[in-house]
Design a protein around this motif. Structure first.
Motif, PDB file in Angstrom:
ATOM      1  N   SER A  81      36.241  24.928  39.403  1.00  0.00           N
ATOM      2  CA  SER A  81      36.034  26.271  39.698  1.00  0.00           C
ATOM      3  C   SER A  81      35.846  27.141  38.402  1.00  0.00           C
ATOM      4  O   SER A  81      35.222  27.941  38.127  1.00  0.00           O
ATOM      5  N   LEU A  82      36.932  26.932  37.549  1.00  0.00           N
ATOM      6  CA  LEU A  82      37.253  27.473  36.399  1.00  0.00           C
ATOM      7  C   LEU A  82      36.168  27.005  35.257  1.00  0.00           C
ATOM      8  O   LEU A  82      35.671  27.976  34.634  1.00  0.00           O
ATOM      9  N   SER A  83      35.847  25.928  35.172  1.00  0.00           N
ATOM     10  CA  SER A  83      34.953  25.268  34.187  1.00  0.00           C
ATOM     11  C   SER A  83      33.469  26.071  34.765  1.00  0.00           C
ATOM     12  O   SER A  83      32.735  26.405  33.893  1.00  0.00           O
ATOM     13  N   ALA A  84      33.117  25.856  35.921  1.00  0.00           N
ATOM     14  CA  ALA A  84      31.828  26.731  36.335  1.00  0.00           C
ATOM     15  C   ALA A  84      31.848  28.124  35.796  1.00  0.00           C
ATOM     16  O   ALA A  84      30.922  28.743  35.729  1.00  0.00           O
ATOM     17  N   PHE A  85      32.934  28.838  36.395  1.00  0.00           N
ATOM     18  CA  PHE A  85      33.093  30.244  35.781  1.00  0.00           C
ATOM     19  C   PHE A  85      32.736  30.528  34.359  1.00  0.00           C
ATOM     20  O   PHE A  85      31.959  31.264  33.867  1.00  0.00           O
ATOM     21  N   PHE A  86      33.701  29.606  33.440  1.00  0.00           N
ATOM     22  CA  PHE A  86      33.238  29.885  32.044  1.00  0.00           C
ATOM     23  C   PHE A  86      31.628  29.535  31.678  1.00  0.00           C
ATOM     24  O   PHE A  86      31.227  30.195  30.775  1.00  0.00           O
ATOM     25  N   HIS A  87      31.247  28.364  32.220  1.00  0.00           N
ATOM     26  CA  HIS A  87      29.858  27.930  31.887  1.00  0.00           C
ATOM     27  C   HIS A  87      28.894  29.179  32.302  1.00  0.00           C
ATOM     28  O   HIS A  87      27.940  29.393  31.768  1.00  0.00           O
ATOM     29  N   ALA A  88      29.137  29.725  33.498  1.00  0.00           N
ATOM     30  CA  ALA A  88      28.229  30.880  33.831  1.00  0.00           C
ATOM     31  C   ALA A  88      28.464  32.116  33.002  1.00  0.00           C
ATOM     32  O   ALA A  88      27.504  32.932  32.918  1.00  0.00           O
ATOM     33  N   HIS A  89      29.342  32.246  32.423  1.00  0.00           N
ATOM     34  CA  HIS A  89      29.705  33.198  31.372  1.00  0.00           C
ATOM     35  C   HIS A  89      29.505  32.790  29.859  1.00  0.00           C
ATOM     36  O   HIS A  89      29.581  33.711  28.963  1.00  0.00           O
ATOM     37  N   ASP A  90      29.068  31.836  29.758  1.00  0.00           N
ATOM     38  CA  ASP A  90      29.057  31.097  28.401  1.00  0.00           C
ATOM     39  C   ASP A  90      28.331  32.143  27.346  1.00  0.00           C
ATOM     40  O   ASP A  90      26.886  32.115  27.602  1.00  0.00           O
ATOM     41  N   GLY A  91      28.922  32.958  26.453  1.00  0.00           N
ATOM     42  CA  GLY A  91      28.197  33.945  25.720  1.00  0.00           C
ATOM     43  C   GLY A  91      27.428  35.232  26.319  1.00  0.00           C
ATOM     44  O   GLY A  91      26.616  35.925  25.522  1.00  0.00           O
ATOM     45  N   LYS A  92      27.619  35.109  27.621  1.00  0.00           N
ATOM     46  CA  LYS A  92      26.611  36.268  28.359  1.00  0.00           C
ATOM     47  C   LYS A  92      27.328  37.423  28.910  1.00  0.00           C
ATOM     48  O   LYS A  92      26.743  38.167  29.278  1.00  0.00           O
ATOM     49  N   GLY A  93      28.747  37.430  28.785  1.00  0.00           N
ATOM     50  CA  GLY A  93      29.247  38.680  29.419  1.00  0.00           C
ATOM     51  C   GLY A  93      30.847  38.586  29.149  1.00  0.00           C
ATOM     52  O   GLY A  93      31.341  37.416  28.623  1.00  0.00           O
ATOM     53  N   ARG A  94      31.504  39.578  29.632  1.00  0.00           N
ATOM     54  CA  ARG A  94      33.031  39.486  29.272  1.00  0.00           C
ATOM     55  C   ARG A  94      33.621  39.219  30.676  1.00  0.00           C
ATOM     56  O   ARG A  94      33.153  39.094  31.352  1.00  0.00           O
ATOM     57  N   VAL A  95      34.814  38.504  30.153  1.00  0.00           N
ATOM     58  CA  VAL A  95      35.815  37.941  31.269  1.00  0.00           C
ATOM     59  C   VAL A  95      37.115  38.636  31.284  1.00  0.00           C
ATOM     60  O   VAL A  95      37.436  38.933  30.055  1.00  0.00           O
ATOM     61  N   ARG A  96      37.728  38.617  32.243  1.00  0.00           N
ATOM     62  CA  ARG A  96      39.036  39.067  32.389  1.00  0.00           C
ATOM     63  C   ARG A  96      39.826  38.063  32.664  1.00  0.00           C
ATOM     64  O   ARG A  96      39.825  37.375  33.711  1.00  0.00           O
ATOM     65  N   LEU A  97      40.851  37.790  31.809  1.00  0.00           N
ATOM     66  CA  LEU A  97      41.712  36.391  31.986  1.00  0.00           C
ATOM     67  C   LEU A  97      43.209  37.043  32.069  1.00  0.00           C
ATOM     68  O   LEU A  97      43.612  37.557  31.288  1.00  0.00           O
ATOM     69  N   SER A  98      44.062  36.343  32.979  1.00  0.00           N
ATOM     70  CA  SER A  98      45.307  36.709  32.860  1.00  0.00           C
ATOM     71  C   SER A  98      46.133  35.413  32.958  1.00  0.00           C
ATOM     72  O   SER A  98      45.765  34.500  33.466  1.00  0.00           O
ATOM     73  N   PHE A  99      47.313  35.697  31.946  1.00  0.00           N
ATOM     74  CA  PHE A  99      48.231  34.338  31.712  1.00  0.00           C
ATOM     75  C   PHE A  99      49.557  34.633  31.976  1.00  0.00           C
ATOM     76  O   PHE A  99      49.980  35.922  32.101  1.00  0.00           O
ATOM     77  N   ALA A 100      50.407  33.775  32.258  1.00  0.00           N
ATOM     78  CA  ALA A 100      51.925  33.641  32.310  1.00  0.00           C
ATOM     79  C   ALA A 100      52.319  32.911  31.347  1.00  0.00           C
ATOM     80  O   ALA A 100      51.948  31.571  30.883  1.00  0.00           O
ATOM     81  N   LYS A 101      53.249  33.328  30.468  1.00  0.00           N
ATOM     82  CA  LYS A 101      54.189  32.522  29.422  1.00  0.00           C
ATOM     83  C   LYS A 101      54.830  31.420  30.166  1.00  0.00           C
ATOM     84  O   LYS A 101      55.408  31.700  30.928  1.00  0.00           O
ATOM     85  N   ARG A 102      54.536  30.099  29.410  1.00  0.00           N
ATOM     86  CA  ARG A 102      55.203  29.307  29.776  1.00  0.00           C
ATOM     87  C   ARG A 102      56.427  29.109  29.133  1.00  0.00           C
ATOM     88  O   ARG A 102      56.598  29.272  27.845  1.00  0.00           O
ATOM     89  N   ALA A 103      57.794  28.743  29.804  1.00  0.00           N
ATOM     90  CA  ALA A 103      59.108  28.545  29.338  1.00  0.00           C
ATOM     91  C   ALA A 103      59.270  27.437  28.166  1.00  0.00           C
ATOM     92  O   ALA A 103      58.087  26.545  28.083  1.00  0.00           O
ATOM     93  N   ALA A 104      59.602  27.861  26.940  1.00  0.00           N
ATOM     94  CA  ALA A 104      59.748  26.862  25.798  1.00  0.00           C
ATOM     95  C   ALA A 104      60.238  25.443  26.189  1.00  0.00           C
ATOM     96  O   ALA A 104      59.962  24.486  25.451  1.00  0.00           O
ATOM     97  N   ASP A 105      61.039  25.467  27.170  1.00  0.00           N
ATOM     98  CA  ASP A 105      61.824  23.928  27.707  1.00  0.00           C
ATOM     99  C   ASP A 105      60.813  23.375  28.599  1.00  0.00           C
ATOM    100  O   ASP A 105      61.253  22.353  29.418  1.00  0.00           O
TER     101      ASP A 105
END
Length: 104
Positions: free
Chosen positions: A53-77
């Motif tokens: 589903s993530l891959s399909a989302f990115f391909h649908a927006h490939d150079g065509k529009g803005r996306v909002r992406l939310s991330f969480a920092k992974r612990a260093a260990d």
């Protein structure tokens, strides 16, 4: 209480860059940082091959529009399992897990 330094939300435009093993890579030009801090105008987001589903989302927006992406920092260990990782690594080498994506 949530540590704001461990969260990041950006608005970006994404373009397919290539593939690495079972994952795809999308170059994202960051237009705005809505939450957190990011010292980069461009990030390379990895979409795990196990997340269709993530891959399909990115391909649908490939150079065509803005996306909002939310991330969480992974612990260093707690390094990511690259076989199932969706996210990016910043200039400092910190891994960020992609938590959510939507139209920007």
């Amino acid at each position: 209480m949530t540590d704001r330094a461990s969260e990041l939300t950006v608005i970006a435009t994404a373009s397919f860059s290539g593939a690495i093993a079972y994952a795809e890579v999308f170059g994202c030009a960051v237009e705005a940082v809505l939450e957190g801090a990011l010292d980069a105008s461009k990030i390379a987001v990895i979409a795990s091959g196990s997340d269709a589903s993530l891959s399909a989302f990115f391909h649908a927006h490939d150079g065509k529009g803005r996306v909002r992406l939310s991330f969480a920092k992974r612990a260093a260990d707690d390094p990511p399992s690259w076989a199932s990782f969706s996210g990016f690594k910043d200039k400092a080498g910190t891994s960020w897990d992609l938590l959510s994506w939507q139209d920007g």
